[in-house]
Design an enzyme around this catalytic site. Structure first.
Site, PDB file in Angstrom:
ATOM      1  N   HIS A 121       0.866  -1.178   0.000  1.00  0.00           N
ATOM      2  CA  HIS A 121       0.000   0.000   0.000  1.00  0.00           C
ATOM      3  C   HIS A 121       0.903   1.228   0.000  1.00  0.00           C
ATOM      4  O   HIS A 121       2.033   1.186   0.486  1.00  0.00           O
ATOM      5  CB  HIS A 121      -0.859  -0.040   1.277  1.00  0.00           C
ATOM      6  CG  HIS A 121      -1.929   0.995   1.360  1.00  0.00           C
ATOM      7  ND1 HIS A 121      -1.667   2.302   1.707  1.00  0.00           N
ATOM      8  CD2 HIS A 121      -3.274   0.925   1.169  1.00  0.00           C
ATOM      9  CE1 HIS A 121      -2.801   2.982   1.730  1.00  0.00           C
ATOM     10  NE2 HIS A 121      -3.790   2.171   1.406  1.00  0.00           N
ATOM     11  N   ASP A 198       3.031  -4.708   8.107  1.00  0.00           N
ATOM     12  CA  ASP A 198       1.787  -3.957   8.012  1.00  0.00           C
ATOM     13  C   ASP A 198       0.631  -4.950   8.061  1.00  0.00           C
ATOM     14  O   ASP A 198       0.377  -5.680   7.107  1.00  0.00           O
ATOM     15  CB  ASP A 198       1.784  -3.167   6.696  1.00  0.00           C
ATOM     16  CG  ASP A 198       0.451  -2.494   6.395  1.00  0.00           C
ATOM     17  OD1 ASP A 198      -0.487  -2.637   7.191  1.00  0.00           O
ATOM     18  OD2 ASP A 198       0.367  -1.829   5.343  1.00  0.00           O
ATOM     19  N   GLN A 201      -4.566  -5.267   6.669  1.00  0.00           N
ATOM     20  CA  GLN A 201      -5.493  -6.144   5.956  1.00  0.00           C
ATOM     21  C   GLN A 201      -5.587  -7.533   6.577  1.00  0.00           C
ATOM     22  O   GLN A 201      -6.532  -8.272   6.317  1.00  0.00           O
ATOM     23  CB  GLN A 201      -5.074  -6.269   4.489  1.00  0.00           C
ATOM     24  CG  GLN A 201      -5.231  -4.988   3.695  1.00  0.00           C
ATOM     25  CD  GLN A 201      -6.679  -4.563   3.545  1.00  0.00           C
ATOM     26  OE1 GLN A 201      -7.574  -5.390   3.424  1.00  0.00           O
ATOM     27  NE2 GLN A 201      -6.910  -3.256   3.564  1.00  0.00           N
ATOM     28  N   LYS A 224     -10.542  -1.590  10.381  1.00  0.00           N
ATOM     29  CA  LYS A 224     -10.565  -2.810   9.568  1.00  0.00           C
ATOM     30  C   LYS A 224     -11.072  -3.999  10.390  1.00  0.00           C
ATOM     31  O   LYS A 224     -11.317  -5.068   9.851  1.00  0.00           O
ATOM     32  CB  LYS A 224      -9.166  -3.154   9.054  1.00  0.00           C
ATOM     33  CG  LYS A 224      -8.397  -2.012   8.411  1.00  0.00           C
ATOM     34  CD  LYS A 224      -8.804  -1.755   6.996  1.00  0.00           C
ATOM     35  CE  LYS A 224      -7.804  -0.815   6.326  1.00  0.00           C
ATOM     36  NZ  LYS A 224      -8.220  -0.373   5.006  1.00  0.00           N
ATOM     37  N   CYS A 362      -4.701   2.354  -3.739  1.00  0.00           N
ATOM     38  CA  CYS A 362      -3.464   2.867  -3.127  1.00  0.00           C
ATOM     39  C   CYS A 362      -2.328   1.862  -3.280  1.00  0.00           C
ATOM     40  O   CYS A 362      -1.520   1.655  -2.364  1.00  0.00           O
ATOM     41  CB  CYS A 362      -3.672   3.209  -1.656  1.00  0.00           C
ATOM     42  SG  CYS A 362      -4.781   4.601  -1.394  1.00  0.00           S
TER      43      CYS A 362
END
Length: 404
Positions: A121, A198, A201, A224, A362
């Site tokens: 991202h 990261d 997600q 999320k 993104c």
């Protein structure tokens, strides 16, 4: 297995209509919906104990402080951090990444190397580009293949004694690929690099164990994970957080201030300047409780069924191509119809009450790899149904008919 009918009752928004059609919400990769349990926590905070934390001796402040710090312990337990003070509450994944990048500006030197992946991202590309521009370090990129997997043989070649930092997402937001982060972390550590993952997600689908992963930094966003927007977390190993300088100056992050010198507070407050999103932090804890009550094994099993069902149904549409076909992926499908712009498909789906994401998500380097302007992305959550997937499929067929 949980009962989907009962789960859906927890989400008031799922009963609304859009353009006169029942809402089919398939944009969970952008933000998940919020269950009534989390909504009630937000209402309770502002109705009954809204006050600033850590500073007041009065009852409301103490109640708010206790609830906020209880949420920190919930997050610690969920991610299995060794210490509660290794959990820094931030505004979300992007701020968490920028906090680490800012800190490493004082640790990197010219010709050091930083590795990211081609599946990132923009939030996990731009801060490192800025860091390299500031320090004179070089940015290296792990390439991807046509299936949307990272090429690990090339990662091995990129690693050297010059590698100081490795940053990779746990799951690709654009393709749903689940990256082999355990391998990435182990190999990074072999050359002495710090590794940040990261998890924005991943955390709606997977329950990461930061100690088992031996990761140096792990970041996530509440919105999320069925929580509110504007709050997230940075996990950092205590040893690394002590090395990094404060990200921002202000209240709460200080121990003592004079005009001659300021000393900083201990962890985690060293990185939590100013009044935080108190209500958001508390509601983040409620969202984590909610997901754990459902059970991540149940979530994973059900979402895998949705992914397989949707993949099969969509591929029956002639001229439809799915991007990201890794054998190891979560419940995200990025696709295009031959010769039709994804924005046009998304616009027609919206008129049918179907919420999907269109564009580059993104993640422009991924789109550049496939030589496309973007995709239509349907991202599924545990509160979605196969019937909603059927509505999506019929909607895509209608869009194809109208736009061909």
């Amino acid at each position: 297995m949980f009962k989907i009918e009962d789960i859906r009752k927890d989400f008031p928004i799922l009963s609304r209509k859009v353009h006169g059609k029942p809402l089919v919400y398939l944009d969970n990769g952008a933000t998940s919906q919020t269950p009534i349990q989390v909504i009630n926590t937000i209402v309770d905070y502002y109705s009954n104990y809204n006050a600033n934390i850590h500073r007041g001796v009065h009852t409301l402040s103490q109640e708010a402080t206790d609830k906020y710090e209880t949420a920190r312990y919930k997050i610690q337990n969920h991610f299995n951090a060794k210490h509660a003070h290794e959990i820094i509450l931030t505004s979300g994944t992007t701020e968490s990444i920028n906090l680490v990048a800012h800190g490493f500006a004082s640790l990197l030197k010219k010709n050091d190397e930083v590795i990211v992946s081609s599946l990132e991202h923009h939030s996990n590309i731009v801060p490192w580009q800025m860091l390299c521009e500031k320090t004179g370090a070089f940015l290296k990129v792990i390439p991807m293949n046509d299936e949307g997997d990272l090429v690990m043989e090339e990662y091995d070649k990129l690693l050297s004694k010059k590698t100081k930092l490795v940053f990779v997402n746990h799951i690709s937001n654009a393709l749903g690929t689940i990256n082999p982060i355990k391998y990435i972390i182990e190999k990074g550590h072999q050359v002495g690099a710090a590794v940040l993952i990261d998890g924005a997600q991943a955390c709606p689908h997977i329950k990461p164990d930061v100690q088992e992963l031996d990761v140096d930094f792990y970041v996530a966003s509440a919105h999320k994970m069925c929580g509110p927007t504007g709050v997230g977390m940075l996990y950092g190993k205590e040893s690394w957080l002590k090395k990094l300088p404060p990200y921002q100056g202000g209240g709460e992050m200080i121990a003592e201030v004079t005009f001659e010198k300021t000393t900083y507070a201990n962890l985690p407050h060293k990185f939590e300047a100013g009044t935080p999103n108190i209500c958001g932090g508390i509601a983040f804890g409620t969202a984590i409780d909610y997901l754990n009550n459902i059970g991540f094994d149940n979530i994973a099993t059900y979402e895998h069924e949705l992914l397989e069902y949707a993949t099969k149904k969509l591929l029956e549409i002639e001229g439809l191509k799915i991007y990201g076909t890794s054998k190891n992926k979560t419940s995200v499908i990025s696709f295009n119809l031959n010769g039709i712009h994804p924005y046009d498909v998304g616009t027609i789906l919206d008129k049918l009450g179907i919420a999907v994401r269109t564009g580059h998500h993104c993640a422009q380097p991924i789109m550049a790899y496939y030589k496309i302007p973007g995709t239509v992305r349907a991202s599924f959550a545990f509160y979605n149904t196969k019937e909603e997937i059927d509505v999506l499929v019929e909607g895509v067929k209608k869009a194809k008919m109208m736009l061909s």
